[in-house]
Design an enzyme around this catalytic site. Sequence first.
Site, short mmCIF file in Angstrom:
data_model
loop_
_atom_site.label_atom_id
_atom_site.label_comp_id
_atom_site.label_asym_id
_atom_site.label_seq_id
_atom_site.Cartn_x
_atom_site.Cartn_y
_atom_site.Cartn_z
N CYS A 236 -12.13 -6.30 0.37
CA CYS A 236 -12.03 -4.88 0.02
C CYS A 236 -13.07 -4.49 -1.02
O CYS A 236 -13.53 -3.35 -1.05
CB CYS A 236 -10.62 -4.55 -0.49
SG CYS A 236 -10.08 -5.57 -1.89
N HIS A 530 -6.50 -4.80 -5.61
CA HIS A 530 -7.02 -4.26 -4.36
C HIS A 530 -7.94 -3.07 -4.66
O HIS A 530 -7.65 -2.26 -5.55
CB HIS A 530 -5.87 -3.81 -3.45
CG HIS A 530 -6.32 -3.29 -2.13
ND1 HIS A 530 -7.05 -4.05 -1.22
CD2 HIS A 530 -6.15 -2.06 -1.54
CE1 HIS A 530 -7.30 -3.33 -0.15
NE2 HIS A 530 -6.78 -2.12 -0.31
#
Length: 593
Positions: A236, A530
Site C-alpha cells: 500500500c 495502512h
Amino acid sequence: MSDDYFDRLFELAFVYINEDETIQSCSFRGQRWLEEAQTLEQKNSLLKAYYYYLKALKLAYEIPCRFEISVKSTHYGEFKQFQKLAIQAVSKAFTIKSKLAVKHYLPVIQISDALSLSKKSSLKVLFLNFYSQESSKGYVFSKHTIAIPISCLQSMDSSKIYDFLKSAPFHPSMVICYSLERYFEDVSLAYKLYSMLRSLKLDPHFMELANPKKVDSSLSYENYQPIGLTNLGNTCYMNCVLQCLFACKDLTIPMLQGRGLLQNINTKNPLGTGGKITSAFFSLLQSVLLNHGQRSISPRNFLEIVQSLNRDFSIDGQCDAQEFLNFFLDKLHEDLNSNASRSPIAPLTEDQLSAREELPLSHFSHIEWNLHLRSNKSIVVNNFVGQLCSRTQCMTCGRTSTTFAPFTSLAIPIDDVSHVVSLQECLLKFSAPELLQGHDGWHCPVCKVQRSAKKVIMISKLPEYLIIQIQRFKISVMGRKKIDTPLGLSLQIPSKMLVPPSFQSGIGYIPSNYNLFAFICHYGQLENGHYISDVLFNNEWCHIDDSIVRTVGGITDLREDFSSSYILFYKRSSLLEEFEDKCPKMTLKRNVK
C-alpha cells in the site's frame, strides 16, 4: 481593453529590495529580469515577458530611492549599465502592451467546446487549419476542415484566403481557426485573419491548443481515470505514492509525448538504473491509461523492478511511503539526468567562503542553485526540487556560516497533542530558530572556539510541485513512536508563508499559491499500519485504497481524511497565471451542452 487590466498587472509586478541587498545585487537581478523578458518575448510568451519588463523597470526606479548613488559609489558602473538597458526596454514593454490588448480582444474557444459545437446539426462550423509542415496539414478536428498554407496569410495578398474559403461546402455560421505550429501566438497575424474574416461577415474564433504535440491518442492524459492498484502484500505504501504521482501532469504528460523521456535516458550514469525504473513507470502508466474500464490493475512488474534495485522494499515487511517516494524520484532523476557527467566544482578556499557570506542571501541562493543545475538537469529537478538555506550565526562575534541544499520533500514537525494543529503552525515550527549551546555549540571560525549560536533553516527556492512530509514518526529512548495529532485541512498555501522576505527579492521568485491536489494518509500503528491516498481529479476528490476507488463525499469527509495525512502534494499556481486565467477576454458566448 480597460486600463484596469494593466493597472492590476502593474501592481502584480511587485518589486522588493531586502535590507541585506546592495547596488550590485539589485543591478544583477534587474539585468537577469531583462534577459528573461527578452527570452519570453522571443517565445511569444507575452504576458510573462511584459511582467518581467515591468519588474525590471520598477527596480531601476527603486534602486536610486533606496541607495545613495554617485559617480564614486561602489558598483556605480553596473547600475548605470542596468539603467541604460532598462531605458532601452521601455519601448519593448509598450509594444508588448499593445499586443496584449489586441490578444485579449480576439475571441477564444477551447478544444472541447469546439468539438461539441461541430457535432450540432443546427450549426454550420468550419475549421481552418493553418500549417507550414505537411505533417501538420492532416491534423483535423472535423470533416469540415480546410487546410491553408500559412504563407497565404503571411503574404499581403488576402485573395488567396478567399479562394480557399470558396471551397467550403456551406456558408459557415462559425469559423474556428487553429495552428498546430502556434502561428497565432503572433498577435499581429491573428488579428489580420480576424479582421479579414469579419469583413466577410463571418464569426471567427481561435482555438487554444493546450498541448499541440501529436501523441498516441490512446495514451492521452485526457483519457486518465483514477484506477485502483492491487495490493501485492503490504505494498500500500507504493500504491498510494504512485496514485499521487499519476496526478502530476508535468511528469506524466511528457512521458506520453512520443516517449520523449525514454529516448533521453542517461545509461552511462552510474547513479541511475540504466532506465529500468523509468521504463517500468512508463509501462505502468500505459496500463493505467489503457485500462478499458477495469476496476484495478496489478503493478507487479513495476514492483519487481523496484525490489531488484532496492531489497528494502520487501513485500514481507512494513515499508515507509516517504522512503519509497524519495527512492523513486532520486532514481528517476538519475536516469534522466543529462548533466550527470559534468565534473564537480573545486571546493572554495577559506577566503572565498568568507567573502561569500557577505553576499545578499537571495543573490547567494541564485549562485548556489545554478551550481546545482550544473550537474543536475532532469524533469524531476524542473518540477520537484527546491532549495533550503541553513544559516548559523555566532552569538558572540556575529560571524555566519550559510549552506544551501536541494530538497524534493519538506519534512516538517508536528506537536504531539490531542487537539487539531494547523499546517501553518507546523511550518512556523520548522522555520523557528534553534539555539546551539553547551556541548551542542558551534565552532566559530573567527572566535576559534565553540560558541553559542543561532541556527535557522529557510526555504530559499520553491519547486513547481511542493511535497510536504508531516513527521509523524519519531525516535525516542522508548523506540519509534507514531504521532496521531490531527492536522487541519489546508487546501492552499501562499508562497509568502513559505519563503521569508530575504528570498522574496530573489531573481526567480514569483508570488504564488500552492494548491492541494493529493495527499497520503497513514492509519494504525508502525507495525500494522495502512496507507491510502486522496487525489483531486476533474475538480472532484477520489479516495483510493489500493484497488478500491470511490468519490469523497464532501468537505467533511475530506477534512477527516486530511487529519491523518502524512505526505501532502501541492501544485504551484503563480499569481500571474491566476491573473491571466481570470482576466477579462472575449470568449465563446454560446452555451455548450
